[in-house]
Write an enzyme that holds these catalytic residues in place. Structure first.
Site, PDB file in Angstrom:
ATOM      1  N   GLU A 191       9.503   0.216   3.887  1.00 16.32           N
ATOM      2  CA  GLU A 191       9.149   1.050   5.047  1.00 16.32           C
ATOM      3  C   GLU A 191       7.637   1.081   5.102  1.00 16.32           C
ATOM      4  O   GLU A 191       6.991   1.596   4.196  1.00 16.32           O
ATOM      5  CB  GLU A 191       9.689   2.476   4.866  1.00 16.32           C
ATOM      6  CG  GLU A 191      11.190   2.588   4.906  1.00 16.32           C
ATOM      7  CD  GLU A 191      11.779   2.194   6.241  1.00 16.32           C
ATOM      8  OE1 GLU A 191      11.037   2.153   7.247  1.00 16.32           O
ATOM      9  OE2 GLU A 191      12.973   1.890   6.280  1.00 16.32           O
ATOM     10  N   GLU A 208      -3.524   0.190  12.372  1.00 14.03           N
ATOM     11  CA  GLU A 208      -3.164   1.534  11.918  1.00 14.03           C
ATOM     12  C   GLU A 208      -4.395   2.216  11.331  1.00 14.03           C
ATOM     13  O   GLU A 208      -4.998   1.718  10.384  1.00 14.03           O
ATOM     14  CB  GLU A 208      -2.059   1.449  10.853  1.00 14.03           C
ATOM     15  CG  GLU A 208      -1.520   2.805  10.479  1.00 14.03           C
ATOM     16  CD  GLU A 208      -0.416   2.743   9.426  1.00 14.03           C
ATOM     17  OE1 GLU A 208      -0.555   1.965   8.469  1.00 14.03           O
ATOM     18  OE2 GLU A 208       0.576   3.480   9.564  1.00 14.03           O
ATOM     19  N   LYS A 250       7.265   5.517  -9.424  1.00 12.26           N
ATOM     20  CA  LYS A 250       5.790   5.549  -9.444  1.00 12.26           C
ATOM     21  C   LYS A 250       5.359   6.208  -8.126  1.00 12.26           C
ATOM     22  O   LYS A 250       5.337   5.574  -7.084  1.00 12.26           O
ATOM     23  CB  LYS A 250       5.246   4.118  -9.524  1.00 12.26           C
ATOM     24  CG  LYS A 250       3.868   3.982 -10.162  1.00 12.26           C
ATOM     25  CD  LYS A 250       2.761   4.789  -9.531  1.00 12.26           C
ATOM     26  CE  LYS A 250       2.161   4.132  -8.301  1.00 12.26           C
ATOM     27  NZ  LYS A 250       1.127   4.999  -7.652  1.00 12.26           N
ATOM     28  N   CYS A 257       3.511   8.000   9.135  1.00 12.34           N
ATOM     29  CA  CYS A 257       3.850   6.645   9.563  1.00 12.34           C
ATOM     30  C   CYS A 257       4.317   6.657  11.010  1.00 12.34           C
ATOM     31  O   CYS A 257       4.190   5.670  11.728  1.00 12.34           O
ATOM     32  CB  CYS A 257       4.926   6.063   8.660  1.00 12.34           C
ATOM     33  SG  CYS A 257       6.302   7.173   8.413  1.00 12.34           S
TER      34      CYS A 257
HETATM   35  P1  NDP Z   1      -0.157   2.286  -0.020  1.00  9.97           P
HETATM   36  O1  NDP Z   1       0.562   1.076   0.418  1.00  9.97           O
HETATM   37  O2  NDP Z   1      -1.584   2.175  -0.364  1.00  9.97           O
HETATM   38  O3  NDP Z   1       0.554   2.902  -1.313  1.00  9.97           O
HETATM   39  C1  NDP Z   1       1.933   3.190  -1.361  1.00  9.97           C
HETATM   40  C2  NDP Z   1       2.357   3.214  -2.806  1.00  9.97           C
HETATM   41  O4  NDP Z   1       2.240   1.897  -3.363  1.00  9.97           O
HETATM   42  C3  NDP Z   1       1.496   4.113  -3.701  1.00  9.97           C
HETATM   43  O5  NDP Z   1       2.296   4.703  -4.691  1.00  9.97           O
HETATM   44  C4  NDP Z   1       0.531   3.100  -4.304  1.00  9.97           C
HETATM   45  O6  NDP Z   1      -0.099   3.549  -5.479  1.00  9.97           O
HETATM   46  C5  NDP Z   1       1.468   1.945  -4.555  1.00  9.97           C
HETATM   47  N1  NDP Z   1       0.811   0.657  -4.755  1.00  9.97           N
HETATM   48  C6  NDP Z   1      -0.409   0.266  -4.332  1.00  9.97           C
HETATM   49  N2  NDP Z   1      -0.637  -1.022  -4.704  1.00  9.97           N
HETATM   50  C7  NDP Z   1       0.465  -1.437  -5.374  1.00  9.97           C
HETATM   51  C8  NDP Z   1       0.853  -2.659  -6.000  1.00  9.97           C
HETATM   52  N3  NDP Z   1       0.040  -3.721  -6.035  1.00  9.97           N
HETATM   53  N4  NDP Z   1       2.059  -2.737  -6.581  1.00  9.97           N
HETATM   54  C9  NDP Z   1       2.913  -1.681  -6.569  1.00  9.97           C
HETATM   55  N5  NDP Z   1       2.589  -0.484  -6.004  1.00  9.97           N
HETATM   56  C10 NDP Z   1       1.393  -0.379  -5.402  1.00  9.97           C
HETATM   57  O7  NDP Z   1       0.082   3.374   1.116  1.00  9.97           O
HETATM   58  P2  NDP Z   1      -0.473   4.853   1.190  1.00  9.97           P
HETATM   59  O8  NDP Z   1      -0.070   5.628  -0.028  1.00  9.97           O
HETATM   60  O9  NDP Z   1      -1.907   4.833   1.523  1.00  9.97           O
HETATM   61  O10 NDP Z   1       0.375   5.434   2.416  1.00  9.97           O
HETATM   62  C11 NDP Z   1       0.014   5.194   3.716  1.00  9.97           C
HETATM   63  C12 NDP Z   1       0.803   4.054   4.308  1.00  9.97           C
HETATM   64  O11 NDP Z   1       2.198   4.300   4.153  1.00  9.97           O
HETATM   65  C13 NDP Z   1       0.611   3.914   5.799  1.00  9.97           C
HETATM   66  O12 NDP Z   1       0.494   2.562   6.128  1.00  9.97           O
HETATM   67  C14 NDP Z   1       1.879   4.497   6.384  1.00  9.97           C
HETATM   68  O13 NDP Z   1       2.192   4.010   7.662  1.00  9.97           O
HETATM   69  C15 NDP Z   1       2.881   4.101   5.371  1.00  9.97           C
HETATM   70  N6  NDP Z   1       4.059   4.966   5.433  1.00  9.97           N
HETATM   71  C16 NDP Z   1       5.194   4.437   5.976  1.00  9.97           C
HETATM   72  C17 NDP Z   1       6.325   5.214   6.123  1.00  9.97           C
HETATM   73  C18 NDP Z   1       7.572   4.624   6.691  1.00  9.97           C
HETATM   74  O14 NDP Z   1       8.635   5.197   6.472  1.00  9.97           O
HETATM   75  N7  NDP Z   1       7.523   3.510   7.410  1.00  9.97           N
HETATM   76  C19 NDP Z   1       6.333   6.645   5.714  1.00  9.97           C
HETATM   77  C20 NDP Z   1       5.094   7.078   5.131  1.00  9.97           C
HETATM   78  C21 NDP Z   1       3.998   6.252   5.007  1.00  9.97           C
HETATM   79  P3  NDP Z   1      -1.508   4.359  -5.376  1.00  9.97           P
HETATM   80  O15 NDP Z   1      -1.186   5.674  -4.808  1.00  9.97           O
HETATM   81  O16 NDP Z   1      -1.998   4.396  -6.748  1.00  9.97           O
HETATM   82  O17 NDP Z   1      -2.393   3.524  -4.461  1.00  9.97           O
END
Ligand code: NDP
Length: 494
Positions: A250, A385, A175, A284
């Site tokens: 992550e 963040e 997903k 991130c």
């Molecule tokens: P989100 O946590 O909002 O979303 C990440 C993924 O989870 C998306 O595919 C999202 O879908 C999905 N999702 C959201 N809610 C649920 C749920 N209840 N159950 C299952 N899946 C769900 O993060 P962002 O996409 O906004 O990315 C930014 C964040 O990611 C920042 O906090 C950043 O720091 C972190 N990040 C961390 C990295 C690391 O390696 N540590 C690398 C890159 C980013 P949808 O898109 O539909 O919301």
């Protein structure tokens, strides 16, 4: 020109069962419709997981070196299509072409590393405590993994999960972020074309609550690999914990660059410009705090504000663009909200802090590179963040205070120290609470063959990249072979 894109379920490209779709638009110009994508729901997820179980049966029986050969072909296809992919990714999520090319390159590097791992997947052997007996451990395929990914590295981050999962013999149900489904469709096309068993690669596009959460909860899922925000990651961990399934997380960061008085200031300046404003601060590992020792604070801030003020905002597909848009309207509102919070907290806004008024930027989600000085460690802009082009500058009197400020946040992903003192550098390596520490380099720039991940609220102890990720995606089986021809009892027979 726009297109209609579908899920990849049971080896076919299909609509969501409900027929629901959603639009995906270019964040640099919202009148540019990239396409419509399946808005998947629980039924789609259930079908994908059921088919992935079959895919697992087929794919896991192929010897690992042969699985690796398919991944090598996937790497070759990524090389062939690098430019086309980078262009589409910039159109989809906004960062400049030079960065999306790097994103594709990271997936290529990961493909080739994982491909060669098909001929290793090493484990351990040790002498038995009994005679005429042998013991060893082997990595076995584990099952079906749910893969949930963010949009900021639409190819690299998924590749860190999907290539290792596949070479280990698992099937995946992916997903992707709702904002980057185009990249996901292209990646799955490549995997199938390269020879991965089609049922081993299932794609369900759509929203976190409607497709992501059902995937995490679905029967038949062995484990979940997630990258995203800490709040969503911890929620997913709870769901996995209740079901006794493994989960790799992550999550967020609040990364800092510490600059000591003896640092090469020119180098530190280049580092912070790239770390804070690359990918519009939406990494991130982005540098969101600059911690500067007294003696060089004013000189560095002056140079920083001058240079950051010259960064060119624009469409990432246009030559000369340094900084692209934010991903969507919510992200821009969040960034702007934090800028107001910073001002209300008493930090001094010395650059940016608003939406640009140029006409040609008005169609996209642009925000001006922003710098705050006089930031105190307990302010929200120094703790939370923001995920945008906002840099908080904190002044410290010495190394000790610098380390304390660096560590005084809940996150621990990346970190950086600029100093000419080797001793200080090694003390920092020991004492900084982060999964990654750079010496005389910015907080960003991971390499595919090294472990990647964070401590504290950034992760749950797993790592992506490098060698450790193969353990997460495998079951470890211990084998004992007794060739003594008699019953031997461990711990009992001397
Ligand atoms: P989100 O946590 O909002 O979303 C990440 C993924 O989870 C998306 O595919 C999202 O879908 C999905 N999702 C959201 N809610 C649920 C749920 N209840 N159950 C299952 N899946 C769900 O993060 P962002 O996409 O906004 O990315 C930014 C964040 O990611 C920042 O906090 C950043 O720091 C972190 N990040 C961390 C990295 C690391 O390696 N540590 C690398 C890159 C980013 P949808 O898109 O539909 O919301």
């Amino acid at each position: 020109m726009s297109d209609e894109f579908r899920n990849h379920v049971a080896g076919r490209w299909v609509h969501a069962e409900s027929g629901a779709t959603y639009e995906n638009r270019n964040p640099a110009g919202r009148d540019d419709l990239i396409g419509t994508f399946a808005a998947s729901g629980p039924v789609d997820v259930e079908r994908a997981v059921a088919s992935a179980r079959d895919g697992y049966e087929m794919w896991s029986r192929i010897p690992a070196p042969k699985r690796g050969e398919a991944l090598k072909r996937a790497g070759d296809l990524l090389v062939e299509r690098k430019e086309e992919l980078a262009d589409g990714m910039t159109r989809e999520m906004g960062k400049p072409l030079v960065e999306t090319r790097g994103d594709v390159q990271e997936a290529i590097d990961t493909a080739y590393y994982a491909a060669s791992e098909g001929r290793r997947l090493f484990s351990h052997t040790a002498p038995s405590e009994l005679s005429a007996k042998m013991g060893f451990a082997v990595l076995r395929p584990a099952g079906v993994f749910g893969i949930v990914t963010p949009w900021n590295f639409p190819l690299a981050v998924p590749s860190w999960k999907i290539f290792p999962a596949l070479v280990c013999g698992n099937a995946i149900v992916w997903k992707p972020a709702q904002d980057t489904p185009w990249t996901a469709v292209r990646f799955v096309e490549i995997l199938v074309e390269a020879g991965v068993t089609p049922e081993a690669v299932q794609l369900v596009t759509g929203f976190g609550s409607e497709a992501g959460e059902p995937l995490v909860k679905a029967d038949g899922v062995t484990g979940v690999s997630f990258t995203g925000s800490t709040v969503v990651g911890c929620h997913i961990a709870g769901l996995c914990g209740a079901r006794g399934r493994r989960v790799s997380l992550e999550m967020g960061g609040k990364n800092a660059q510490l600059v000591l008085d003896d640092a090469d200031l020119g180098l530190a300046l280049e580092g912070v410009l790239w770390g804070a404003f690359g990918t519009t601060g939406q990494r991130c590992t982005a540098t969101s705090r600059l911690i500067v020792q007294d003696g060089v604070h004013d000189e560095l801030v002056e140079a920083l504000v001058a240079r950051a003020g010259e960064l060119r905002l624009g469409d990432g597909r246009r030559d000369g663009t340094d900084v692209g848009p934010l991903i969507n309207e919510d992200a821009r509102e969040k960034v702007d909200k934090y800028v107001r919070i910073g001002q209300n907290e008493g930090a001094e806004l010395v650059l940016g802090g608003g939406i640009p008024d140029d006409d040609d930027l008005s169609r996209g989600w642009f925000y001006r590179p922003t710098v705050f000085v006089g930031v105190e460690p307990d302010m929200r802009i120094a703790q939370e963040e923001i995920f945008g082009p906002v840099l908080s500058v904190l002044r410290v009197s010495d190394f000790e205070e610098g380390i304390a400020v660096m560590n005084g946040v809940r996150y621990g992903l990346s970190s950086s120290i600029y100093t000419a003192d080797v001793g200080r550098a090694f003390q920092a390596i020991e004492r900084i609470e982060a999964g990654i520490t750079y010496v005389n380099g910015p907080t960003i720039g991971a390499e595919a063959h090294f472990p990647f991940g964070g401590v504290k609220d950034t992760g749950n102890g797993h790592r992506e990249g490098g060698w450790p990720v193969y353990d997460f995606f495998s079951d470890l089986k211990t084998v004992y072979v007794d060739y003594s021809g008699r019953l031997q009892k461990a711990q009992i027979d001397a």
